[in-house]
Design a protein around this motif. Structure first.
Motif, PDB file in Angstrom:
ATOM      1  N   THR A 292       0.829  -1.205   0.000  1.00  7.40           N
ATOM      2  CA  THR A 292       0.000   0.000   0.000  1.00  7.40           C
ATOM      3  C   THR A 292       0.862   1.253   0.000  1.00  7.40           C
ATOM      4  O   THR A 292       0.599   2.212  -0.753  1.00  7.40           O
ATOM      5  N   ASP A 363      -3.833  -4.390  -7.127  1.00  6.53           N
ATOM      6  CA  ASP A 363      -3.669  -2.982  -6.722  1.00  6.53           C
ATOM      7  C   ASP A 363      -2.432  -2.381  -7.386  1.00  6.53           C
ATOM      8  O   ASP A 363      -2.466  -1.249  -7.884  1.00  6.53           O
ATOM      9  N   TYR A 447     -11.803  -4.361  -7.863  1.00  2.00           N
ATOM     10  CA  TYR A 447     -10.934  -5.331  -8.524  1.00  2.00           C
ATOM     11  C   TYR A 447     -11.513  -5.911  -9.813  1.00  2.00           C
ATOM     12  O   TYR A 447     -10.812  -6.620 -10.528  1.00  2.00           O
TER      13      TYR A 447
END
Length: 692
Positions: A292, A363, A447
């Protein structure tokens, strides 16, 4: 009359004759005058010839003097200009010394920058003067030497003047040979250039990225207009004095250090771990946090820090070598920064292909797709080709890793490689709960698009660029359907391992009902389609519920059948059989109750309530009717409420396994379904249900 006319004609002829005589006399006199004039002209011509012969040597001498003056002036004038250039250099050096002293004592930053600009101007002027001396010195000396040799050879002037010119030539030649190289490489100009390098590095060091990591960070200019102007002038001056490599070296070194320190304020310690085996050893929570942060920091570095650096690099170095230098300098600064981010991303992509990593890989892939225009804009061109190539390689690596994780996940499910036997109480296995939650997340808005893009990219790579891939929704639907089919085969494999006759039906009922309810009214359910979910899972759950009721409770209902009792005539035999049936019923009820309490589990609250109600409707009416029919034969009191209470304890007891854990899996908002109607339908027509 005729006589008069003849007299008149004679008179006219006499007059004409007289005029002719006068004209002849006048012509004779004029001829004599012309002869005299011709004699005088001959005398004048002779005098002019004599004068011309006497003046000719003087005219030749004047022309020779004029030519000599011109030749001397063409040699002496540049020599005087060269001497003036030496004087200018001396004056500029004095000014530089004075200004250097003022710079050392100046404390106000803005005033110091202004004086530094003036200092750069003097350095440029000194460099131009020295270059002028260097370029013009040899031709000037050569011309002066030619004049001296000419005068010495022709003796066109006196020896004193020739000697003075020869001395001047020797002095100028010695001055040129001894001073030019010293002024250019060992003198004040060299010292001034060293000072400018120090000032250049100092100013670059002072320009820092502000507010990095704070909310709302935006791209900002590095330095004021005056600071940028000073740096630009110093860069151009250093480049003009054969110090371009030094200039670039200072710029790249300092600005890379500034960028690195700016990003270090974000505490990117996770970037130190980048080898796949090291990443595999990280705790998942730590790796999840690291990924992240990687996404956030990469975006910040690209959109904020490096954009500012690129603009600043163009401002300072943009005019050197027609703009060919600054892109290379910027890429040298950015390459080391981007290499660290690429290295971590590549390590994650090459690490073990655990299913839970898929979402973080997506991601990362999605972030790179969003940053693709920024990468093209920031690193477009020949200089940034290597960075763009590595960016594409990382994107490709993430596509491969994401697709591999997804397909391996399906293979693991189908291969029943979770390593666990079916739950002993018939509850929903972990692999089902994990898979449904996994696919629900995959079908969610966050997603869905990245996963579809991964699948489409993979298909294009396999089928070719000219193929016609399916739509994103169909690609994702087919991929998820394959995993769902693998999950169903996994469930059926586990189902076949039960030895108990009732547990397989409880297991199938719990599992398929869980799958249907957990996907109903979700993005996953919408993607697969309601009809698909009803046919594949709801119908199987209903069939399993019917089979469960038939296996668990059906034999108790059959014990209360009264048809065989109607044929009995003797009361004694009837009473004995009725009491035997009731005892068998109560014994069977106790046994099935114990098995439900100890071995069977229906974790879903709504499903358990529906099964309870359906079981009561199946069992209580025959029991009540049997009691009413044979109340006279049975001794003691039998209460229907007791049976209802017992069934309530069976389906609502405190010892029901996993009650709390599964309570949070319920679908809220009035989504409760009922099996009652479906069970009746199964009793009427089981042949309509497809065999799973």
């Amino acid at each position: 009359m005729a006589l008069k006319e003849e007299d008149s004609t004679l008179s006219k002829l006499e007059s004409a004759c007289s005029d002719l005589k006068i004209l002849l006399q006048t012509s004779a006199k004029m001829d004599e005058s012309l002869e005299n004039m011709d004699k005088k002209l001959d005398l004048v011509d002779e005098s002019l010839s004599t004068a011309s012969r006497r003046v000719a040597p003087l005219q030749s001498l004047a022309m020779a003097k004029k030519a000599l003056d011109t030749r001397i002036n063409r040699a002496v004038t540049p020599a005087l200009t060269l001497l003036d250039s030496f004087k200018l250099c001396e004056s500029l050096q004095d000014n530089l010394l004075e200004l250097s002293s003022n710079l050392s004592s100046e404390k106000t930053p803005r005033n110091r920058l202004r004086k530094l600009l003036e200092y750069v101007d003097y350095v440029d002027q000194l460099n131009a003067a020295i270059n002028g001396i260097s370029q013009e010195g040899e031709p000037v000396i050569q011309k002066l030497q030619e004049v001296v040799e000419f005068l010495s050879r022709t003796k066109a002037t006196d020896q004193y003047r020739t000697h003075r010119l020869r001395q001047t030539l020797a002095t100028l030649k010695a001055l040129y040979e001894s001073e030019v190289d010293a002024m250019k490489f060992d003198g004040l100009l060299d010292e001034a250039l060293l000072n400018l390098q120090d000032e250049y590095e100092s100013i670059l060091e002072q320009l820092r990225h502000r507010n990095i990591g704070e909310a709302g960070t935006v791209t900002s200019d590095l330095g004021t207009d005056l600071e940028v102007e000073v740096l630009r002038r110093i860069s151009e001056t250093l480049a003009a004095n054969d110090c371009l490599d030094i200039c670039i070296g200072i710029f790249v070194k300092v600005r890379y250090r500034r960028v690195a320190k700016a990003l270090m304020r974000l505490s990117p310690d996770y970037l130190r771990t980048y080898r796949p085996e090291e990443i595999d050893e990280m705790e998942w929570e730590s790796l999840e946090t690291a990924i992240t942060l990687w996404i956030q920091h990469l975006e910040l570095a690209l959109k904020t820090v490096l954009v500012s650096e690129k603009k600043f690099c163009n401002q300072v170095l943009g005019k050197i070598m027609d703009g060919l230098v600054w892109p290379e300098c910027f890429v040298k600064i950015a390459d080391k920064i981007m290499a660290v981010f690429f290295r971590f991303g590549e390590g994650v992509a090459r690490s073990s292909k655990e299913p839970h990593k898929l979402f973080k890989l997506l991601d990362m892939f999605d972030s790179l797709e969003k940053l693709k225009p920024d990468f093209s804009e920031t690193f477009g061109g020949e200089a940034g080709a290597d960075i763009c190539t590595r960016f594409r390689e990382l994107t490709k690596l993430l596509v491969n890793s994401s697709s591999k994780v997804f397909w391996e996940f399906g293979l693991k499910i189908e291969g029943n490689s979770d390593g666990f036997p079916p739950p002993q109480d018939g509850s929903v296995p972990k692999v089902v709960r994990y898979t449904i939650n996994f696919l629900k997340n995959l079908a969610a808005d966050n997603y869905r698009a990245p996963m579809a893009m991964v699948l489409r990219t993979e298909q294009i790579w396999k089928a070719g660029i000219f193929s016609k891939p399916e739509t994103d929704e169909n690609l994702l639907k087919d991929a998820i359907s394959n995993v769902m089919d693998a999950l169903q085969r996994n469930v059926e494999s586990k189902r076949s391992h039960y030895k108990d006759k009732i547990l397989p039906h409880i297991f199938a009922m719990n599992t398929y009902w869980y799958i249907y309810m957990r996907t109903r009214n979700t993005e996953l359910g919408d993607l697969l389609g309601e009809q698909y979910m009803k046919t594949k899972y709801k119908a199987v759950a209903e069939e399993s519920a019917y089979m469960y009721q038939n296996q668990a409770w059906g034999h108790l209902v059959r014990l209360l059948d009264k048809e065989d009792l109607k044929r009995l005539q003797r009361k004694e035999a009837l009473g004995s059989i009725v009491r035997g049936k009731m005892e068998a019923f109560l014994k069977g009820l106790d046994e099935i109750s114990q098995r439900h309490r100890g071995s069977y589990s229906i974790p879903d609250l709504d499903l358990r309530e529906q099964i309870k109600q359906s079981t009561m409707k199946l069992l209580v009416p025959p029991y009540s009717e049997f009691l009413n029919t044979f109340s006279a034969v049975l001794q003691g009191k039998q209460y229907v409420q007791q049976i209802e209470g017992l069934l309530g304890q069976i389906f609502e007891g405190d010892d029901v396994k996993l009650k709390r854990r599964y309570s949070r899996d319920r679908i809220g908002g009035g989504n409760s379904l009922t099996l009652e109607g479906e069970i009746r339908d199964f009793r009427r027509s089981r042949s309509n249900i497809s065999d799973m």
